[in-house]
Design a protein around this motif. Sequence first.
Motif, PDB file in Angstrom:
ATOM      1  N   VAL A  22       0.875  -1.168   0.000  1.00 36.59           N
ATOM      2  CA  VAL A  22       0.000   0.000   0.000  1.00 36.59           C
ATOM      3  C   VAL A  22       0.910   1.215   0.000  1.00 36.59           C
ATOM      4  O   VAL A  22       1.694   1.415   0.925  1.00 36.59           O
ATOM      5  N   LEU A  23       0.836   2.020  -1.021  1.00 35.16           N
ATOM      6  CA  LEU A  23       1.661   3.213  -1.116  1.00 35.16           C
ATOM      7  C   LEU A  23       0.925   4.372  -0.467  1.00 35.16           C
ATOM      8  O   LEU A  23      -0.219   4.662  -0.813  1.00 35.16           O
ATOM      9  N   ASN A  51       0.552  -5.312   5.254  1.00 38.89           N
ATOM     10  CA  ASN A  51      -0.150  -6.534   4.870  1.00 38.89           C
ATOM     11  C   ASN A  51      -1.561  -6.548   5.447  1.00 38.89           C
ATOM     12  O   ASN A  51      -2.326  -7.475   5.233  1.00 38.89           O
ATOM     13  N   ASN A  52      -1.905  -5.474   6.165  1.00 38.52           N
ATOM     14  CA  ASN A  52      -3.257  -5.286   6.689  1.00 38.52           C
ATOM     15  C   ASN A  52      -3.456  -3.784   6.868  1.00 38.52           C
ATOM     16  O   ASN A  52      -2.607  -3.110   7.446  1.00 38.52           O
ATOM     17  N   LYS A  53      -4.571  -3.270   6.382  1.00 35.11           N
ATOM     18  CA  LYS A  53      -4.793  -1.823   6.434  1.00 35.11           C
ATOM     19  C   LYS A  53      -4.929  -1.295   7.856  1.00 35.11           C
ATOM     20  O   LYS A  53      -4.864  -0.077   8.071  1.00 35.11           O
ATOM     21  N   ALA A  54      -5.127  -2.207   8.825  1.00 35.85           N
ATOM     22  CA  ALA A  54      -5.233  -1.768  10.216  1.00 35.85           C
ATOM     23  C   ALA A  54      -3.862  -1.551  10.853  1.00 35.85           C
ATOM     24  O   ALA A  54      -3.774  -1.066  11.982  1.00 35.85           O
ATOM     25  N   GLY A  96       5.517  -5.973  12.096  1.00 36.98           N
ATOM     26  CA  GLY A  96       4.815  -7.025  11.379  1.00 36.98           C
ATOM     27  C   GLY A  96       3.697  -7.605  12.211  1.00 36.98           C
ATOM     28  O   GLY A  96       3.766  -7.644  13.444  1.00 36.98           O
ATOM     29  N   PHE A  97       2.630  -8.016  11.542  1.00 36.97           N
ATOM     30  CA  PHE A  97       1.481  -8.649  12.192  1.00 36.97           C
ATOM     31  C   PHE A  97       0.887  -7.773  13.295  1.00 36.97           C
ATOM     32  O   PHE A  97       0.427  -8.251  14.319  1.00 36.97           O
ATOM     33  N   GLY A  98       0.950  -6.461  13.069  1.00 33.09           N
ATOM     34  CA  GLY A  98       0.273  -5.542  13.971  1.00 33.09           C
ATOM     35  C   GLY A  98       1.086  -5.029  15.129  1.00 33.09           C
ATOM     36  O   GLY A  98       0.554  -4.281  15.960  1.00 33.09           O
ATOM     37  N   PHE A  99       2.380  -5.369  15.207  1.00 32.88           N
ATOM     38  CA  PHE A  99       3.199  -4.930  16.337  1.00 32.88           C
ATOM     39  C   PHE A  99       4.630  -4.638  15.896  1.00 32.88           C
ATOM     40  O   PHE A  99       5.166  -5.305  14.999  1.00 32.88           O
TER      41      PHE A  99
END
Length: 605
Positions: free
Chosen positions: A5-6, A103-106, A267-270
């Motif tokens: 996501v740019l 890898n996740n917009k959140a 990565g993976f939210g953290f």
Amino acid sequence: MRSYVLTTLVYYLGVASAVSIAEINGPAFLSPYAGKSVTDVTGLVTAVGPSGFFLRDVASTSPRRRSQPGSQAVYVFNATAAKNVTAGDIVNIGSASVVEYQNNKAYIPLTELTNPSAIKTVSKGNEVFPIPLGRNGLQPPTGQFSALDKGDIFGLPNGASKISTTNATLAPTKFGLDFWESLSGEYVDISSPTSLGATSQYGDLWIRGDWAVTGLNSAGGLTITTGTSSDANPETIIIGSPLDGTKNPSVKLGDTLNPIQGVITYGFGFYRLLPTTAISIKNARNTTNPVTTLKSEKSCKAVTIGQYNVENLSPSSSHLNAIADHIGYNMGSPDLIYVQELQDNSGATDDGTTNGNMTLAALAYAIEGISGIPYQWAEVDPENNLDGGQPGGNIRVAYLYNPAVFSLSGTPGTASEATTVQPGPKLSLNPGRIDPKNVAFTNSRKPLVAQFSVKGTQKPFFAINVHSGSKGGSSSLHGDARPPMNGGIEDRIAQHEAIVNFVQALEREDASVNVLAAGDFNEFSGVAPMDVFKDLMWDVDEVAGVRKEERYTYNYDMNCQQLDHTLVSAGLKEKVRGYQHLHVNTWREVETSDHDPSVGVYDVC
């Protein structure tokens, strides 16, 4: 296929030449070069993984960082290039693209270099110094995660801002996320790590270093504290999978580890540290399960009341006997037990069964084998698959009580019937559900109220057993949304308002009525759903003076936290004789239940 996501906020076209890694990162969360190609990037390879390598500015090869806020290191994503470089190499990258990877917009975007070309080795065998983190190095902030949280990470409205759109200049000495972002891609050393919980199913584990911390409890963990400013411990970091392909050891809360060297990434939210080599346990914390010191007098002068979320308990559960041991031994066989998350007789088999009498009978029988007390029980079976939890499990709340101390009479309600307050006060249905048709309880457990008689007094005792809606849909404390999304918060507020209305109805009949609400509220003290009870019911932790750091019943990610509470009405506030959380699960490598039980002693005469 890995997707990118740019970031549109700082999206550029064209090529920038001969920039340093510090310039690529810039002073904020997102690179000023995002979406642009850069050329002639030189750096020291500090670590190599299977899919890329980490590169530090050649001007920053000493263990002391310069004062600028942004990181001076970056991850270069390219598996082929990773095979041709070694830690200690100084390399020049002819050209590469700068991207903000999500890898996740959140999640918070991670600045990376991709598609590197014309990589040349300038020199080999250079010494790689880690940046020390800890008492003798850089120390993370201990209070707030982000300026965007406005001083309260659990405040409303959730998700009012996003890191990726605000892109504030980093303040690494003030905010935890800024601190870890300022080290993104950097090679660091943590000399004295301590584990904050069990190794996850993915092989990750949370640690604190020998730096200053807040919320330190007696088990060596960090407890969420709330008040004028909520503190969810931003000074912690997760240890991910080592870059050499080894696996992290199985640890428990409070184990100390040998020094860890590795790279900081996201990565993976953290934000996380990836060790370059295997990590190991230095000292395993030696501990045993606590046993309550609170005693019942088997009369209204001093009754013991406990609560325990027994995590999807059914007659065939492998952890049933261990749960019984916790209740019968560690909790001291309380006179009355509020139990949550009991399943129906067929467990998670989705066969239409809703009756839970066999589950309760099996648990009561197992406890009797330990304590000799022939517990009786009270419950209301839910409607099939309408109360949340595992499909087919039909979890519910229920009571176990010692018939020599507590007794219950009346007509029990059904799943869809609401009990009401009658003059006296007394319940129209006993036990009965509180406002079960309220839309806030859709796909969630309904509170169960029971009116008990207690040996030695004519005054009724009203118990409200709570298992509020889950936090499903919450976002990471390290996520893009600020403050983080607190899943289900609106439903929990409305659910607790229904309980408040019921307690107020009881108090209109008798201002000194004895009401005790307990269970899994799925929320922290000082957060909006628990604030609903202010000025009506009192947290027994506060009344009994339990040390704030020991107020926890759950261990998740980096935090010991309290989801289970006991609240008393004005009539009971001055009658609390003691209260304890029994940390029989949260310290363990493998938990019997994911919650700790609690027990108190009360004068209900």
